[in-house]
Write an enzyme that holds these catalytic residues in place. Structure first.
Site, PDB file in Angstrom:
ATOM      1  N   CYS A   2       5.739 -17.884 -26.163  1.00 27.84           N
ATOM      2  CA  CYS A   2       4.487 -17.873 -26.916  1.00 27.84           C
ATOM      3  C   CYS A   2       3.779 -16.526 -26.780  1.00 27.84           C
ATOM      4  O   CYS A   2       3.945 -15.824 -25.793  1.00 27.84           O
ATOM      5  CB  CYS A   2       3.521 -18.962 -26.472  1.00 27.84           C
ATOM      6  SG  CYS A   2       4.246 -20.585 -26.444  1.00 27.84           S
ATOM      7  N   ARG A  27       7.902 -13.489 -29.666  1.00 31.81           N
ATOM      8  CA  ARG A  27       7.754 -14.400 -28.524  1.00 31.81           C
ATOM      9  C   ARG A  27       7.910 -15.865 -28.914  1.00 31.81           C
ATOM     10  O   ARG A  27       7.933 -16.733 -28.044  1.00 31.81           O
ATOM     11  CB  ARG A  27       6.361 -14.227 -27.904  1.00 31.81           C
ATOM     12  CG  ARG A  27       6.229 -12.912 -27.236  1.00 31.81           C
ATOM     13  CD  ARG A  27       4.819 -12.697 -26.775  1.00 31.81           C
ATOM     14  NE  ARG A  27       4.848 -11.682 -25.765  1.00 31.81           N
ATOM     15  CZ  ARG A  27       4.847 -11.900 -24.466  1.00 31.81           C
ATOM     16  NH1 ARG A  27       4.767 -13.117 -23.993  1.00 31.81           N
ATOM     17  NH2 ARG A  27       4.901 -10.904 -23.627  1.00 31.81           N
ATOM     18  N   TRP A  74       6.441 -21.002 -28.984  1.00 33.04           N
ATOM     19  CA  TRP A  74       7.834 -21.394 -28.760  1.00 33.04           C
ATOM     20  C   TRP A  74       7.725 -22.698 -27.982  1.00 33.04           C
ATOM     21  O   TRP A  74       7.275 -22.710 -26.836  1.00 33.04           O
ATOM     22  CB  TRP A  74       8.571 -20.315 -27.965  1.00 33.04           C
ATOM     23  CG  TRP A  74      10.013 -20.649 -27.755  1.00 33.04           C
ATOM     24  CD1 TRP A  74      11.038 -20.434 -28.638  1.00 33.04           C
ATOM     25  CD2 TRP A  74      10.607 -21.229 -26.588  1.00 33.04           C
ATOM     26  NE1 TRP A  74      12.219 -20.856 -28.088  1.00 33.04           N
ATOM     27  CE2 TRP A  74      11.989 -21.360 -26.835  1.00 33.04           C
ATOM     28  CE3 TRP A  74      10.108 -21.672 -25.367  1.00 33.04           C
ATOM     29  CZ2 TRP A  74      12.873 -21.896 -25.903  1.00 33.04           C
ATOM     30  CZ3 TRP A  74      10.992 -22.200 -24.442  1.00 33.04           C
ATOM     31  CH2 TRP A  74      12.356 -22.310 -24.723  1.00 33.04           C
ATOM     32  N   ASN A  98       0.274 -19.443 -22.949  1.00 34.86           N
ATOM     33  CA  ASN A  98       1.685 -19.079 -22.842  1.00 34.86           C
ATOM     34  C   ASN A  98       2.132 -19.469 -21.440  1.00 34.86           C
ATOM     35  O   ASN A  98       1.552 -19.000 -20.465  1.00 34.86           O
ATOM     36  CB  ASN A  98       1.825 -17.557 -23.062  1.00 34.86           C
ATOM     37  CG  ASN A  98       3.203 -17.041 -22.680  1.00 34.86           C
ATOM     38  OD1 ASN A  98       4.190 -17.767 -22.765  1.00 34.86           O
ATOM     39  ND2 ASN A  98       3.264 -15.793 -22.249  1.00 34.86           N
ATOM     40  N   GLY A  99       3.147 -20.337 -21.330  1.00 38.52           N
ATOM     41  CA  GLY A  99       3.620 -20.748 -20.006  1.00 38.52           C
ATOM     42  C   GLY A  99       3.855 -22.243 -19.977  1.00 38.52           C
ATOM     43  O   GLY A  99       3.933 -22.897 -21.032  1.00 38.52           O
ATOM     44  N   GLU A 478      30.002 -12.141 -24.526  1.00 38.68           N
ATOM     45  CA  GLU A 478      28.940 -11.663 -25.414  1.00 38.68           C
ATOM     46  C   GLU A 478      29.255 -12.014 -26.875  1.00 38.68           C
ATOM     47  O   GLU A 478      28.372 -12.427 -27.633  1.00 38.68           O
ATOM     48  CB  GLU A 478      28.761 -10.148 -25.214  1.00 38.68           C
ATOM     49  CG  GLU A 478      27.768  -9.459 -26.117  1.00 38.68           C
ATOM     50  CD  GLU A 478      26.343  -9.995 -26.033  1.00 38.68           C
ATOM     51  OE1 GLU A 478      26.035 -10.821 -25.159  1.00 38.68           O
ATOM     52  OE2 GLU A 478      25.529  -9.601 -26.889  1.00 38.68           O
ATOM     53  N   LYS A 482      26.894 -14.336 -29.284  1.00 36.00           N
ATOM     54  CA  LYS A 482      26.358 -13.872 -30.575  1.00 36.00           C
ATOM     55  C   LYS A 482      26.676 -14.887 -31.666  1.00 36.00           C
ATOM     56  O   LYS A 482      25.828 -15.222 -32.482  1.00 36.00           O
ATOM     57  CB  LYS A 482      26.959 -12.518 -30.979  1.00 36.00           C
ATOM     58  CG  LYS A 482      26.487 -11.307 -30.232  1.00 36.00           C
ATOM     59  CD  LYS A 482      25.081 -10.871 -30.545  1.00 36.00           C
ATOM     60  CE  LYS A 482      24.119 -11.434 -29.551  1.00 36.00           C
ATOM     61  NZ  LYS A 482      23.802 -10.615 -28.414  1.00 36.00           N
ATOM     62  N   GLU A 485      24.576 -18.212 -31.230  1.00 40.66           N
ATOM     63  CA  GLU A 485      23.128 -18.133 -31.470  1.00 40.66           C
ATOM     64  C   GLU A 485      22.788 -17.846 -32.927  1.00 40.66           C
ATOM     65  O   GLU A 485      21.717 -18.207 -33.399  1.00 40.66           O
ATOM     66  CB  GLU A 485      22.438 -17.148 -30.524  1.00 40.66           C
ATOM     67  CG  GLU A 485      22.743 -15.692 -30.744  1.00 40.66           C
ATOM     68  CD  GLU A 485      21.960 -14.793 -29.788  1.00 40.66           C
ATOM     69  OE1 GLU A 485      22.511 -13.782 -29.358  1.00 40.66           O
ATOM     70  OE2 GLU A 485      20.797 -15.085 -29.470  1.00 40.66           O
ATOM     71  N   HIS A 501      44.016 -23.365 -16.946  1.00 41.82           N
ATOM     72  CA  HIS A 501      43.416 -24.219 -15.914  1.00 41.82           C
ATOM     73  C   HIS A 501      42.464 -25.258 -16.510  1.00 41.82           C
ATOM     74  O   HIS A 501      41.626 -25.797 -15.810  1.00 41.82           O
ATOM     75  CB  HIS A 501      42.703 -23.357 -14.866  1.00 41.82           C
ATOM     76  CG  HIS A 501      43.645 -22.407 -14.194  1.00 41.82           C
ATOM     77  ND1 HIS A 501      44.628 -22.838 -13.334  1.00 41.82           N
ATOM     78  CD2 HIS A 501      43.787 -21.067 -14.297  1.00 41.82           C
ATOM     79  CE1 HIS A 501      45.337 -21.798 -12.924  1.00 41.82           C
ATOM     80  NE2 HIS A 501      44.840 -20.709 -13.493  1.00 41.82           N
ATOM     81  N   LYS A 601      12.473 -13.744 -29.074  1.00 43.29           N
ATOM     82  CA  LYS A 601      12.972 -12.447 -28.599  1.00 43.29           C
ATOM     83  C   LYS A 601      12.649 -12.229 -27.131  1.00 43.29           C
ATOM     84  O   LYS A 601      13.413 -11.628 -26.399  1.00 43.29           O
ATOM     85  CB  LYS A 601      12.374 -11.342 -29.471  1.00 43.29           C
ATOM     86  CG  LYS A 601      12.885  -9.955 -29.154  1.00 43.29           C
ATOM     87  CD  LYS A 601      14.288  -9.775 -29.676  1.00 43.29           C
ATOM     88  CE  LYS A 601      14.892  -8.442 -29.283  1.00 43.29           C
ATOM     89  NZ  LYS A 601      16.360  -8.531 -29.181  1.00 43.29           N
TER      90      LYS A 601
HETATM   91  C1  F6R Z   1      20.953 -12.878 -26.919  1.00 41.70           C
HETATM   92  C2  F6R Z   1      19.756 -12.351 -26.294  1.00 41.70           C
HETATM   93  C3  F6R Z   1      19.258 -13.013 -25.071  1.00 41.70           C
HETATM   94  C4  F6R Z   1      18.566 -11.997 -24.149  1.00 41.70           C
HETATM   95  C5  F6R Z   1      17.940 -12.714 -22.946  1.00 41.70           C
HETATM   96  C6  F6R Z   1      17.307 -11.730 -21.975  1.00 41.70           C
HETATM   97  O1  F6R Z   1      21.321 -12.152 -28.044  1.00 41.70           O
HETATM   98  O2  F6R Z   1      19.176 -11.422 -26.788  1.00 41.70           O
HETATM   99  O3  F6R Z   1      20.262 -13.700 -24.407  1.00 41.70           O
HETATM  100  O4  F6R Z   1      19.509 -11.062 -23.717  1.00 41.70           O
HETATM  101  O5  F6R Z   1      16.972 -13.606 -23.401  1.00 41.70           O
HETATM  102  O6  F6R Z   1      16.324 -10.985 -22.598  1.00 41.70           O
HETATM  103  P1  F6R Z   1      15.838  -9.601 -22.013  1.00 41.70           P
HETATM  104  O7  F6R Z   1      16.965  -8.630 -22.155  1.00 41.70           O
HETATM  105  O8  F6R Z   1      14.660  -9.225 -22.844  1.00 41.70           O
HETATM  106  O9  F6R Z   1      15.497  -9.835 -20.567  1.00 41.70           O
END
Ligand code: F6R
Length: 606
Positions: A2, A27, A74, A98-99, A478, A482, A485, A501, A601
């Site tokens: 948030c 956020r 969020w 926020n929290g 990774e 990607k 998500e 395994h 984000k």
């Molecule tokens: C996935 C992604 C997230 C962030 C994670 C940590 O594409 O972006 O998994 O990597 O939330 O975020 P930061 O790097 O801001 O600590």
């Protein structure tokens, strides 16, 4: 997570609050809301979904009031609808939060017994009623102090009061909060970024502190309600203008920007004239360090895992890697000669910050590898290595991932040289290859059309697997992250050698499997593992690097070849087709690429 904003001005504030909320959408974007004070009343407008929906609401367009608070959500407690959207208000008090309030169930029980009526399913609403209850007997400062003491968990709060038309209260524990200073107006925000179009004069609240924001001055208090003085910081006043340009999505732009962002990173750290790496003011002697622990979440955790391979290859340090949410609650053995490295794009991730805080409490050496240099993690670490890749807007991290692994690679090379674990000749050769990396990434980015076609198969399948060994294993993780998500299909990353395994049981006729098999030390082993999945019906997309040698394997469904370089740097190149695969899969499905569902984000709740 948030985002919260508050403005106390002598001009109407609603449109400025809405504009600031747009900047805070990274956020959370489940809902948005605003509350102002006018004509002795609290006005509240909330909308489900994006800030755009709130902005279009005619009630917001006509909203009066020179003092107000706003929120982007969020969802944690209660589904993402307009009833659970913030602000939450009683007749007298309105709150944005926020929290997470961990004891909200108990507090609610107590408040209901006192006759308070709840409208939402959120944890936040207890704060509104607690303040309302405490105000019956206490003044503002004491009622805030008392309320904060009753709350367990984390919060950043913005609060307005019907009977106090000249002030906003801000309070913080765990979640970040900044105060900004303007001409005849003052602000409250989750971060300086949200306030940047209004001011570059900022004070950050510390845990336990709260403040009273008036138009012409701000008072700060510690958790005992005693007045304290705080420093005003002057941040750089240039507001970065960042737009999509001709791209359809920020993510597409951020993928294409990578040659440039890598070049920037290299220019910041590589001293071309002396063929050396400059890491100025590194605060420790490298013989004081015998181990390194790398900590992050999500993609940043994958960067840490990637770095483990390089640190082990290039230095004699013991290396461990940890997911921040696990590290923070485990019984850690803190060692004086260990360096703790915190990797984070935003620098605000709650779990990563808590892990840093824990290390600081134990007097450990702390280093941050971050993108946002004004962030909490950057501010509170002993040493910072910025990744210099510019603002990243797409929720799925792309250029920040390559930026993080670039800096971690540079760090491992330099520490290896300092400790004499690698000699100057090897160092010089690897540095020369590194300088070529942006060009190779640029060339690899040209492999495009094939990936667009291939992506359809991943969308249609029940699930997919991403396999790699050694340096390619973190990249497989990774790639899978990607894809899941962005296109909401199940994808699993696995070490190729582990398939037999258990996970091999998942393979069935036609299942798409990405195999990362560059021509490195692991190549032959990975190709054998690839045969094992092909034999069980998998459709294999092989990603390797260009080579004169033929691939001795039949029945590969598709093959993508990235450019060639030394084996340390191949992970950068292997990442590119995986980013594009995820992008095109989501594009085909028509999903919101820059803001995938249920995500944000910056993850500021644990
Ligand atoms: C996935 C992604 C997230 C962030 C994670 C940590 O594409 O972006 O998994 O990597 O939330 O975020 P930061 O790097 O801001 O600590």
């Amino acid at each position: 997570m948030c985002g919260i904003i508050g403005i106390n001005s002598n001009k109407p504030v609603s449109s400025t609050i809405v504009n600031s909320l747009k900047k805070l959408e990274y956020r959370g974007y489940d809902s948005a809301g605003i509350a102002t004070l006018s004509s002795g009343l609290i006005n509240e407008v909330k909308s489900e979904g994006r800030v755009d929906n709130l902005e279009k609401n005619s009630l917001v367009q006509n909203m009066e009031g020179t003092i107000g608070i706003g929120h982007v959500r969020w969802a944690t407690h209660g589904s993402p609808n307009s009833i659970n959207a913030h602000p939450h208000s009683s007749q007298n008090v309105s709150v944005v939060h926020n929290g997470i309030i961990e004891n909200s169930t108990l507090l609610k029980k107590f408040l209901v017994s006192k006759g308070h009526k709840f409208k939402s399913q959120t944890d936040t609403e207890v704060i509104v009623h607690l303040i309302t209850e405490n105000l019956k007997t206490d003044n503002i400062v004491n009622s805030i102090k008392k309320t904060l003491k009753s709350l367990h968990g984390s919060f950043a709060l913005g609060i307005i009061f019907k009977d106090q038309p000249d002030l906003i209260v801000g309070a913080r524990r765990g979640s970040p909060l900044a105060v900004g200073y303007g001409p005849n107006e003052n602000y409250l925000g989750s971060d300086s970024y949200a306030l940047k179009s209004m001011t570059n004069k900022i004070t950050y609240l510390n845990d336990g502190e709260f403040c009273i924001i008036k138009k012409d001055h701000v008072e700060f208090f510690n958790e005992e309600g005693i007045k304290i003085n705080k420093k005003v910081l002057e941040l750089s006043s240039t507001e970065e203008k960042y737009n999509k340009g001709d791209y359809k999505h920020f993510m597409a732009k951020e993928i294409e920007e990578q040659p440039l962002t890598l070049k920037n990173g290299i220019n910041e750290y590589v001293d071309k004239s002396n063929n050396d790496i400059n890491i100025y003011n590194f605060p420790w002697k490298t013989n004081e360090i015998s181990s390194v622990t790398l900590i992050g979440c999500g993609t940043a955790y994958h960067s840490c895992l990637m770095a483990k391979y390089w640190f082990e290859e290039l230095t004699s340090l013991d290396v461990s890697v940890d997911i921040a949410s696990e590290f923070r609650y485990r019984k850690n053995r803190f060692k004086k000669d260990s360096l703790y490295v915190f990797v984070s794009q935003s620098g605000e991730t709650a779990d990563t910050y808590a892990a840093l805080d824990l290390c600081k409490q134990n007097n450990m050496k702390t280093c941050a590898v971050v993108n946002v240099i004004e962030s909490s993690i950057a501010r509170d670490s002993e040493f910072v290595l910025p990744i210099h890749c510019g603002t990243e807007i797409g929720v799925a991290s792309t250029k920040a991932f390559l930026g993080q692994i670039l800096i971690l690679y540079i760090m491992s090379l330099k520490i290896g040289l300092w400790r004499k674990d690698i000699n100057k000749e090897i160092f010089g050769k690897k540095l020369k290859d590194l300088k070529e990396l942006p060009n190779l990434v640029e060339k690899t980015l040209l492999t495009d059309n094939k990936i667009q076609t291939i992506s359809g198969t991943f969308n249609e399948a029940k699930g997919s697997m991403f396999l790699g060994r050694g340096f390619s294993y973190p990249i497989a993780l990774e790639g899978a992250l990607k894809l899941k998500e962005l296109s909401y299909v199940h994808a699993e990353g696995y070490p190729a050698g582990e398939m037999k395994h258990g996970p091999l049981a998942l393979i069935e006729e036609g299942m798409p499997v990405v195999v990362l098999a560059p021509r490195d030390n692991y190549y032959k082993k990975t190709i054998s593992n690839m045969q094992e999945v092909i034999a069980r019906g998998a459709k294999v997309l092989l990603i390797t690097n260009k080579s004169k040698d033929e691939i001795v394997s039949e029945n590969i469904w598709e093959k993508i070849e990235v450019e060639s370089t030394n084996e340390d740097l191949l992970p950068f190149l292997l990442t590119i087709p995986l980013q594009k695969l995820a992008y095109y899969s989501a594009l085909k499905k028509g999903y919101d690429i820059d803001k995938p569902r249920n995500l944000a984000k910056s993850v500021t709740v644990e």
